[in-house]
Scaffold this motif. Sequence first.
Motif, short mmCIF file in Angstrom:
data_model
loop_
_atom_site.label_atom_id
_atom_site.label_comp_id
_atom_site.label_asym_id
_atom_site.label_seq_id
_atom_site.Cartn_x
_atom_site.Cartn_y
_atom_site.Cartn_z
N MET A 1 12.68 -8.99 -41.51
CA MET A 1 13.49 -9.57 -42.56
C MET A 1 12.69 -9.53 -43.87
N PRO A 2 13.23 -8.94 -44.92
CA PRO A 2 12.50 -8.90 -46.19
C PRO A 2 12.30 -10.30 -46.77
N ASP A 3 11.17 -10.48 -47.42
CA ASP A 3 10.82 -11.79 -47.97
C ASP A 3 10.88 -11.73 -49.50
N PRO A 4 11.87 -12.38 -50.11
CA PRO A 4 11.98 -12.35 -51.57
C PRO A 4 10.80 -13.01 -52.28
N ASN A 5 10.01 -13.79 -51.54
CA ASN A 5 8.83 -14.42 -52.12
C ASN A 5 7.58 -13.54 -52.01
N ASP A 6 7.75 -12.36 -51.41
CA ASP A 6 6.62 -11.45 -51.16
C ASP A 6 6.90 -10.06 -51.73
N ALA A 65 19.22 -0.27 -44.89
CA ALA A 65 19.60 -0.25 -43.48
C ALA A 65 18.65 0.61 -42.64
N ALA A 66 18.08 1.65 -43.25
CA ALA A 66 17.25 2.59 -42.50
C ALA A 66 15.77 2.19 -42.46
N CYS A 67 15.36 1.25 -43.26
CA CYS A 67 13.96 0.86 -43.33
C CYS A 67 13.47 0.37 -41.95
N PRO A 68 12.46 1.05 -41.37
CA PRO A 68 12.05 0.69 -40.02
C PRO A 68 11.35 -0.67 -39.89
N VAL A 69 10.86 -1.21 -41.00
CA VAL A 69 10.18 -2.51 -40.94
C VAL A 69 10.91 -3.59 -41.72
N GLU A 70 12.13 -3.30 -42.17
CA GLU A 70 12.94 -4.25 -42.93
C GLU A 70 12.21 -4.80 -44.14
N ALA A 71 11.59 -3.89 -44.90
CA ALA A 71 10.84 -4.30 -46.10
C ALA A 71 11.70 -4.29 -47.36
N ILE A 72 12.94 -3.82 -47.26
CA ILE A 72 13.81 -3.73 -48.44
C ILE A 72 14.82 -4.85 -48.40
N GLY A 73 14.92 -5.56 -49.52
CA GLY A 73 15.90 -6.62 -49.64
C GLY A 73 16.97 -6.23 -50.63
N GLY A 74 18.14 -6.80 -50.46
CA GLY A 74 19.25 -6.57 -51.36
C GLY A 74 20.01 -7.84 -51.59
N ASP A 75 19.46 -8.70 -52.40
CA ASP A 75 20.04 -10.03 -52.63
C ASP A 75 21.11 -9.99 -53.71
N GLY A 76 22.12 -9.19 -53.51
CA GLY A 76 23.15 -9.14 -54.55
C GLY A 76 24.34 -8.34 -54.15
#
Length: 76
Positions: A1-6, A65-76
Motif C-alpha cells: 500500500m503506498p504511503d502518502p507520508n513517505d 495497478a501494475a506496480c509490483p510493490v504498490e509504491a504508486i499512489g493515486g489520491d485523486g
Amino acid sequence: MPDPNDKVKENVDGPFYVDSSCIDCDVCRDTAPENFLRSFKHGYSYVSKQPQNEAERTACEEALAACPVEAIGGDG
C-alpha cells in the motif's frame, strides 16, 4: 500500500505519487513515460508530471495497478 507520508521528494504536487518503497523496476516508466522519470541518483522512479489528459490519466492508473510493490499512489 503506498504511503502518502513517505513520498519521494522529486514527485510533483498532485494526486499521483511514488513512495520510497519503489524498487526501480521500470514498469511505471514503460507504462506512462510522459509522467514518470527515474532518479538516477537515488535509484527510484517519481512522478515528473501529473496527467493532463484522459490518456495520461489512464496510463498513470495502469502504472499504479501494475506496480509490483504498490509504491504508486493515486489520491485523486
